[in-house]
Design a protein around this motif. Structure first.
Motif, PDB file in Angstrom:
ATOM      1  N   ALA A 296       0.833  -1.215   0.000  1.00 16.03           N
ATOM      2  CA  ALA A 296       0.000   0.000   0.000  1.00 16.03           C
ATOM      3  C   ALA A 296       0.854   1.246   0.000  1.00 16.03           C
ATOM      4  O   ALA A 296       0.570   2.217  -0.727  1.00 16.03           O
ATOM      5  CB  ALA A 296      -0.904  -0.007   1.230  1.00 16.03           C
ATOM      6  N   ILE A 333      -5.868  -6.365  -4.267  1.00 15.49           N
ATOM      7  CA  ILE A 333      -6.776  -5.768  -3.279  1.00 15.49           C
ATOM      8  C   ILE A 333      -6.194  -4.507  -2.665  1.00 15.49           C
ATOM      9  O   ILE A 333      -6.922  -3.742  -2.050  1.00 15.49           O
ATOM     10  CB  ILE A 333      -7.158  -6.731  -2.144  1.00 15.49           C
ATOM     11  CG1 ILE A 333      -5.922  -7.203  -1.429  1.00 15.49           C
ATOM     12  CG2 ILE A 333      -7.940  -7.881  -2.652  1.00 15.49           C
ATOM     13  CD1 ILE A 333      -6.276  -7.772  -0.103  1.00 15.49           C
TER      14      ILE A 333
ATOM     15  N   LEU B  36      -6.355 -12.212   2.962  1.00 15.10           N
ATOM     16  CA  LEU B  36      -6.461 -11.012   2.127  1.00 15.10           C
ATOM     17  C   LEU B  36      -7.155  -9.892   2.891  1.00 15.10           C
ATOM     18  O   LEU B  36      -6.791  -8.718   2.751  1.00 15.10           O
ATOM     19  CB  LEU B  36      -7.218 -11.340   0.839  1.00 15.10           C
ATOM     20  CG  LEU B  36      -6.436 -12.203  -0.127  1.00 15.10           C
ATOM     21  CD1 LEU B  36      -7.299 -12.601  -1.296  1.00 15.10           C
ATOM     22  CD2 LEU B  36      -5.210 -11.493  -0.632  1.00 15.10           C
ATOM     23  N   LYS B  37      -8.130 -10.271   3.720  1.00 12.52           N
ATOM     24  CA  LYS B  37      -8.800  -9.243   4.524  1.00 12.52           C
ATOM     25  C   LYS B  37      -7.807  -8.604   5.504  1.00 12.52           C
ATOM     26  O   LYS B  37      -7.751  -7.390   5.655  1.00 12.52           O
ATOM     27  CB  LYS B  37      -9.965  -9.868   5.297  1.00 12.52           C
ATOM     28  CG  LYS B  37     -11.009  -8.837   5.684  1.00 12.52           C
ATOM     29  CD  LYS B  37     -12.276  -9.492   6.093  1.00 12.52           C
ATOM     30  CE  LYS B  37     -12.095  -9.977   7.507  1.00 12.52           C
ATOM     31  NZ  LYS B  37     -13.295 -10.085   8.291  1.00 12.52           N
ATOM     32  N   VAL B  39      -4.611  -8.446   5.137  1.00  7.32           N
ATOM     33  CA  VAL B  39      -3.666  -7.613   4.381  1.00  7.32           C
ATOM     34  C   VAL B  39      -4.290  -6.264   4.072  1.00  7.32           C
ATOM     35  O   VAL B  39      -3.644  -5.215   4.225  1.00  7.32           O
ATOM     36  CB  VAL B  39      -3.235  -8.331   3.085  1.00  7.32           C
ATOM     37  CG1 VAL B  39      -2.569  -7.368   2.135  1.00  7.32           C
ATOM     38  CG2 VAL B  39      -2.281  -9.449   3.402  1.00  7.32           C
ATOM     39  N   SER B  40      -5.558  -6.277   3.665  1.00  8.08           N
ATOM     40  CA  SER B  40      -6.155  -4.982   3.312  1.00  8.08           C
ATOM     41  C   SER B  40      -6.330  -4.120   4.562  1.00  8.08           C
ATOM     42  O   SER B  40      -6.174  -2.897   4.503  1.00  8.08           O
ATOM     43  CB  SER B  40      -7.465  -5.164   2.569  1.00  8.08           C
ATOM     44  OG  SER B  40      -8.454  -5.588   3.436  1.00  8.08           O
ATOM     45  N   THR B  42      -4.298  -4.177   7.199  1.00  7.84           N
ATOM     46  CA  THR B  42      -2.956  -3.647   7.471  1.00  7.84           C
ATOM     47  C   THR B  42      -2.634  -2.498   6.530  1.00  7.84           C
ATOM     48  O   THR B  42      -2.071  -1.478   6.946  1.00  7.84           O
ATOM     49  CB  THR B  42      -1.889  -4.740   7.274  1.00  7.84           C
ATOM     50  OG1 THR B  42      -2.348  -5.936   7.838  1.00  7.84           O
ATOM     51  CG2 THR B  42      -0.583  -4.332   7.892  1.00  7.84           C
ATOM     52  N   ASN B  43      -3.004  -2.671   5.264  1.00  5.90           N
ATOM     53  CA  ASN B  43      -2.742  -1.604   4.290  1.00  5.90           C
ATOM     54  C   ASN B  43      -3.419  -0.318   4.702  1.00  5.90           C
ATOM     55  O   ASN B  43      -2.823   0.765   4.645  1.00  5.90           O
ATOM     56  CB  ASN B  43      -3.263  -2.010   2.910  1.00  5.90           C
ATOM     57  CG  ASN B  43      -2.358  -2.995   2.240  1.00  5.90           C
ATOM     58  OD1 ASN B  43      -1.242  -3.206   2.676  1.00  5.90           O
ATOM     59  ND2 ASN B  43      -2.823  -3.605   1.174  1.00  5.90           N
ATOM     60  N   ASP B  44      -4.689  -0.434   5.124  1.00  5.17           N
ATOM     61  CA  ASP B  44      -5.399   0.778   5.531  1.00  5.17           C
ATOM     62  C   ASP B  44      -4.727   1.428   6.727  1.00  5.17           C
ATOM     63  O   ASP B  44      -4.566   2.658   6.773  1.00  5.17           O
ATOM     64  CB  ASP B  44      -6.859   0.443   5.873  1.00  5.17           C
ATOM     65  CG  ASP B  44      -7.636   0.123   4.630  1.00  5.17           C
ATOM     66  OD1 ASP B  44      -8.601  -0.663   4.720  1.00  5.17           O
ATOM     67  OD2 ASP B  44      -7.271   0.651   3.572  1.00  5.17           O
ATOM     68  N   ILE B  46      -1.614   1.202   7.640  1.00  3.82           N
ATOM     69  CA  ILE B  46      -0.340   1.818   7.230  1.00  3.82           C
ATOM     70  C   ILE B  46      -0.601   3.112   6.475  1.00  3.82           C
ATOM     71  O   ILE B  46       0.095   4.119   6.678  1.00  3.82           O
ATOM     72  CB  ILE B  46       0.465   0.834   6.363  1.00  3.82           C
ATOM     73  CG1 ILE B  46       0.983  -0.302   7.216  1.00  3.82           C
ATOM     74  CG2 ILE B  46       1.589   1.521   5.641  1.00  3.82           C
ATOM     75  CD1 ILE B  46       2.358  -0.111   7.759  1.00  3.82           C
ATOM     76  N   ARG B  47      -1.613   3.106   5.630  1.00  2.00           N
ATOM     77  CA  ARG B  47      -1.908   4.325   4.862  1.00  2.00           C
ATOM     78  C   ARG B  47      -2.267   5.467   5.795  1.00  2.00           C
ATOM     79  O   ARG B  47      -1.786   6.589   5.626  1.00  2.00           O
ATOM     80  CB  ARG B  47      -3.054   4.066   3.887  1.00  2.00           C
ATOM     81  CG  ARG B  47      -2.593   3.438   2.616  1.00  2.00           C
ATOM     82  CD  ARG B  47      -3.701   3.350   1.588  1.00  2.00           C
ATOM     83  NE  ARG B  47      -3.145   2.924   0.336  1.00  2.00           N
ATOM     84  CZ  ARG B  47      -3.579   1.918  -0.415  1.00  2.00           C
ATOM     85  NH1 ARG B  47      -4.609   1.223  -0.014  1.00  2.00           N
ATOM     86  NH2 ARG B  47      -3.003   1.600  -1.543  1.00  2.00           N
ATOM     87  N   LEU B  50       0.827   6.651   7.659  1.00  2.00           N
ATOM     88  CA  LEU B  50       1.724   7.430   6.808  1.00  2.00           C
ATOM     89  C   LEU B  50       1.150   8.808   6.529  1.00  2.00           C
ATOM     90  O   LEU B  50       1.874   9.807   6.485  1.00  2.00           O
ATOM     91  CB  LEU B  50       1.981   6.699   5.501  1.00  2.00           C
ATOM     92  CG  LEU B  50       2.940   5.528   5.603  1.00  2.00           C
ATOM     93  CD1 LEU B  50       3.106   4.870   4.260  1.00  2.00           C
ATOM     94  CD2 LEU B  50       4.283   5.955   6.104  1.00  2.00           C
ATOM     95  N   GLU B  51      -0.181   8.870   6.355  1.00  2.00           N
ATOM     96  CA  GLU B  51      -0.800  10.183   6.137  1.00  2.00           C
ATOM     97  C   GLU B  51      -0.598  11.083   7.343  1.00  2.00           C
ATOM     98  O   GLU B  51      -0.253  12.262   7.211  1.00  2.00           O
ATOM     99  CB  GLU B  51      -2.304  10.013   5.930  1.00  2.00           C
ATOM    100  CG  GLU B  51      -2.703   9.405   4.651  1.00  2.00           C
ATOM    101  CD  GLU B  51      -3.242  10.434   3.669  1.00  2.00           C
ATOM    102  OE1 GLU B  51      -3.476  10.050   2.535  1.00  2.00           O
ATOM    103  OE2 GLU B  51      -3.371  11.613   4.056  1.00  2.00           O
ATOM    104  N   PHE B  53       1.740  10.873   9.526  1.00  2.00           N
ATOM    105  CA  PHE B  53       3.145  11.230   9.592  1.00  2.00           C
ATOM    106  C   PHE B  53       3.458  12.369   8.633  1.00  2.00           C
ATOM    107  O   PHE B  53       4.133  13.338   8.983  1.00  2.00           O
ATOM    108  CB  PHE B  53       3.975   9.983   9.251  1.00  2.00           C
ATOM    109  CG  PHE B  53       5.428  10.229   9.168  1.00  2.00           C
ATOM    110  CD1 PHE B  53       6.073  10.311   7.945  1.00  2.00           C
ATOM    111  CD2 PHE B  53       6.187  10.386  10.308  1.00  2.00           C
ATOM    112  CE1 PHE B  53       7.414  10.535   7.859  1.00  2.00           C
ATOM    113  CE2 PHE B  53       7.545  10.614  10.228  1.00  2.00           C
ATOM    114  CZ  PHE B  53       8.156  10.684   8.999  1.00  2.00           C
ATOM    115  N   ALA B  54       2.920  12.249   7.397  1.00  2.00           N
ATOM    116  CA  ALA B  54       3.186  13.305   6.419  1.00  2.00           C
ATOM    117  C   ALA B  54       2.575  14.627   6.872  1.00  2.00           C
ATOM    118  O   ALA B  54       3.184  15.697   6.749  1.00  2.00           O
ATOM    119  CB  ALA B  54       2.617  12.913   5.054  1.00  2.00           C
TER     120      ALA B  54
END
Lengths: 509, 277
Positions: A296, A333, B36-37, B39-40, B42-44, B46-47, B50-51, B53-54
């Motif tokens: 991501a 995904i 997969l759920k 992972v998604s 975790t992705n959210d 992390i996003r 990171l936002e 942090f930025a």
């Protein structure tokens, strides 16, 4: 003449020499003067001044030589041919720190142009003296020495090996721990230049314990330092699985992901290069990156930059997806496919488009689910146009063809396949028709849609050699429909009907 | 004969077993969906992180920028302090045709004037004894707010006289000669005097006689001393030729000798046998 007058002559001469050498040093900062200086024979005049009695003149002469050699390689060769290097190396060991800095600058300026010049520097024994300078207490001297060593090691593996044999690596690792930021930067860049050539050299750097210190420095706020640190880590990780695992064990994830959000473009580029080099080795390492949420972060990073900065991120997605279908599904995904198709369509450079095409091919080639995910975003027509366009480079054409083929062989999403019937070249058409022939016998709604959208008509118009694979596919499609429909859509049917009208005799009462 | 039946049954069992094995171990669909759920999710996460942090970095940068701007404006105001309007003449930022003065006017009013020579030397004031004494006695010898009663009856017992005790207890510090009259007192006094004069000065520049009015040539120093590579310190910083091998011990000559405290103890010893007190 009195003593004072005699001394005055010497003083005047010294003043003249000092003024000359300072003026030359100042003129050498501007590129337009250097040609004139070269034609005036400045090298032969500066050479004896290096051996002058007065230390100031020596230092300024060395500085002037360095600036001249920095400009182009002819002058650097003239420095080498004029036998200046042995004198420099000899005095480097003895003089004060200003002279050491100036002499190291000359060595760096000569060594940066080509491997032959760097070899000349190594041959005159400069490496040992430079390594001794790395132990000096003045940080400016250390910086100049590290810079020179980095530029020498940059060219090829033999020169790197020579630098390592001189014992520079442990001292460079010590330099990295110093508080001055400029010194840290230069030492990191030198380590990066050493470790990039071969796995053995990278292993030497790792054995000196560099990874732990470098991993700590990722958190430093200075962006130029971060660039160099990420570059060293990626050069180490690129060679083999063991080295990549060692880099990962230094606990760089998830800290490295914050570097992907940095303001500086090159920090982002180097961070995505590092992640790419780690991901490309094995599925386990890619899995680790996916589990840490790296995919991501990389996708967001691709979205926020343009041009060459995006390239390592795109390649990283391709490598991750290439390992296995689960990882490719993870990329899907994480919303990677829309981002890649945006890259494909908006980037002007061919090599970035080729990388995006390759990555899409790796994502879509595993199962019909993956191919559907790629086809839904309408990238297949873009890929086709890139393949057909005459302006694309050969590499781009090859990669887009491979991507189209691999996606099409798994694609069962018919609305995306239909446009291909119309504009595809024959070698791709064969695969498209083949996919239709696999899907249509089993799905009645799809058959109806195929007829109403004009696909059946188009299929009839395809001319195929009897007995070829294409003809077989066409036959199997035709077998799904009643004969009247097939005859209705076959070309020239209206002519036969009209003929029948002509030859029809109405019944007269 | 029965082998056919057994084989058919074995095929059924094996079919079931193979299906089970593939669905559980080789490709577990539900586990994949869960993975997969996760992972998604975790992705959210992390996003978001990171936002944040930025955003934080941007905020910090903006704050630093604002502070820098503020400092610059403040410095400008201090430098152009003379543009402040007086009672007679309105300044350029305070035009009489405007309703309100310009914000620069207010800034100029608030700013402290910038002196041309910023004396960076923070002189270490030697703390004079009286103030030090007062401060130590106030702290280390705490006195109560109310004074002791005037006619205090003598406590019964072998106790000393109360006044004597109090005298001894609150005896002031008796510094030695070395401390009371420091050896650089004259120099310190001179500095103090000079400081007071400087405070009263209107103009710091030396008043030159008119005969030196035309002598305005700037002194050109030696190239030796003004080059950035530095001169040799021998001849300017140290003149002696030192030969450390001939030294007897590693201590240098003493230039200032400490005083001896014979005279400071004069008359202050406890013993009364001498009866000089």
């Amino acid at each position: 003449m009195s003593q004072r007058q005699v001394l005055q002559v010497f003083e005047q001469y010294q003043k003249a020499r000092t003024q000359f050498v300072q003026m030359v040093a100042e003129l050498a900062t501007r590129p337009q003067n250097i040609e004139t200086l070269q034609n005036a024979g400045v090298m032969s005049l500066l050479r004896p001044l290096l051996l002058d009695v007065v230390p100031t003149i020596q230092q300024t002469a060395a500085l002037a030589l360095g600036r001249l050699a920095n400009y182009n390689d002819d002058l650097a060769e003239a420095v080498v041919k004029g036998d200046i290097l042995p004198q420099l190396v000899y005095s480097l060991a003895e003089q004060n720190r200003f002279y050491k800095k100036a002499a190291a600058f000359v060595l760096r300026a000569v060594g940066k142009h080509s491997p032959q010049l760097a070899q000349a520097i190594v041959d005159c024994g400069a490496l040992d003296t430079l390594v001794i300078c790395l132990e000096d207490f003045d940080p400016g001297v250390k910086e100049a020495a590290a810079w020179a060593l980095g530029y020498i090691a940059r060219h090829n593996a033999e020169l790197s090996q020579a630098v390592v044999d001189a014992g520079a690596v442990p001292l460079l690792v010590l330099c990295i721990q110093e508080p001055e930021i400029a010194l840290k930067r230069i030492a990191a860049s030198a380590l990066s230049d050493i470790s990039k050539h071969s796995p053995e050299l990278a292993q030497t750097v790792v054995d000196a314990g560099a990874i732990a210190h470098l991993a700590q420095m990722i958190l430093n706020p200075d962006s130029k330092l971060k660039r160099q640190v990420l570059s060293v880590l990626s050069q180490i990780a690129k060679h083999s699985v063991d080295l990549a695992e060692m880099v990962v064990e230094a606990e760089i994830f998830p800290v490295v992901l914050t570097c992907l959000k940095d303001k500086d473009e090159y920090v982002k580029k180097n961070a995505s290069t590092l992640i790419r080099e780690i991901a490309k080795h094995t599925p386990e390492l890619s899995q680790l990156i996916v589990n840490a949420g790296g995919v991501a972060a990389v996708i967001d990073c691709i979205g926020s930059c343009k041009g060459n900065i995006r390239l390592p991120g795109i390649m990283m997605l391709g490598y991750v997806a290439a390992h296995s279908e689960n990882l490719a599904m993870a990329v899907i995904i994480s919303k990677g496919v829309p981002q890649l198709s945006v890259c494909l369509s908006e980037e002007p450079e061919d090599h970035i488009k080729a990388a995006a095409a390759w990555a899409l091919g790796q994502i879509g080639r595993h199962t019909p689910e993956h191919a559907r995910a790629v086809a839904v975003t309408n990238t297949l027509p873009v890929l086709l146009s890139l393949y057909m366009s005459t302006e694309s480079s050969e590499d781009l054409q090859v990669k887009s063809k491979k991507a189209i083929k691999s996606i099409l062989q798994k694609c069962t999403y018919l609305p995306a396949l239909e446009p291909f019937l119309y504009d595809a070249p024959p070698n791709i058409l064969k695969h498209v028709v083949g996919q239709f022939s696999k899907v249509l016998p089993h799905d009645s709604k799809a058959r109806r849609l195929f007829v109403t959208s004009g696909g059946l008509k188009k299929v009839q118009e395809i001319k195929a050699e009897p007995g070829s694979l294409l003809q077989e596919y066409i036959n199997s499609i035709n077998n799904c429909y009643p004969e009247e429909i097939v005859r209705y859509y076959s070309p020239g049917y209206s002519d036969t009907l009209l003929q029948r009208v002509d030859s029809y005799q109405p019944l007269t009462h | 004969m029965k082998m056919n039946l057994y084989n058919a049954m074995a095929v059924r069992i094996q079919r079931r077993w193979r299906g089970y094995r593939i669905r559980k171990y080789c490709f577990n669909y539900f586990y994949l969906k869960e993975y997969l759920k996760a992972v998604s999710e975790t992705n959210d996460a992390i996003r978001e992180a990171l936002e944040e942090f930025a955003e934080m970095k941007e905020r910090e940068e903006k704050k630093a920028d604002l502070e820098r701007e503020e400092k610059k404006r403040d410095y400008q105001a201090r430098k152009t302090h003379y543009l402040l309007s007086t009672k007679q003449i309105p300044g350029i930022y305070n035009s009489p045709f405007r309703k309100d003065p310009d914000p620069w006017e207010l800034r100029l009013q608030k700013a402290k004037p910038l002196t041309y020579q910023r004396s960076k030397v923070k002189q270490k004031r030697c703390i004079s004894l009286s103030s030090w004494l007062a401060c130590t006695s106030a702290r280390s010898f705490p006195r109560s707010e109310i004074l002791p009663p005037i006619d205090r009856k003598q406590c019964q017992g072998p106790f000393r006289d109360i006044t004597e005790v109090l005298e001894q207890r609150y005896k002031p510090l008796e510094p030695t000669l070395w401390v009371a009259e420091p050896i650089s007192e004259l120099k310190v006094a001179r500095e103090e005097f000079r400081r007071q004069e400087w405070m009263r000065d209107v103009n710091d520049n030396m008043f030159l006689p008119f005969s030196s009015y035309h002598k305005n040539k700037k002194y050109t120093p030696l190239m030796h001393s003004s080059s950035k590579y530095g001169p040799n310190s021998y001849g300017s910083q140290h003149f002696r030729d030192e030969n450390p091998k001939k030294w007897i011990c590693d201590k240098d000559f003493q230039t200032v000798l400490p005083s001896f405290d014979l005279f400071s103890k004069y008359g202050k010893l406890y013993s009364k046998a001498g009866q000089i007190i």
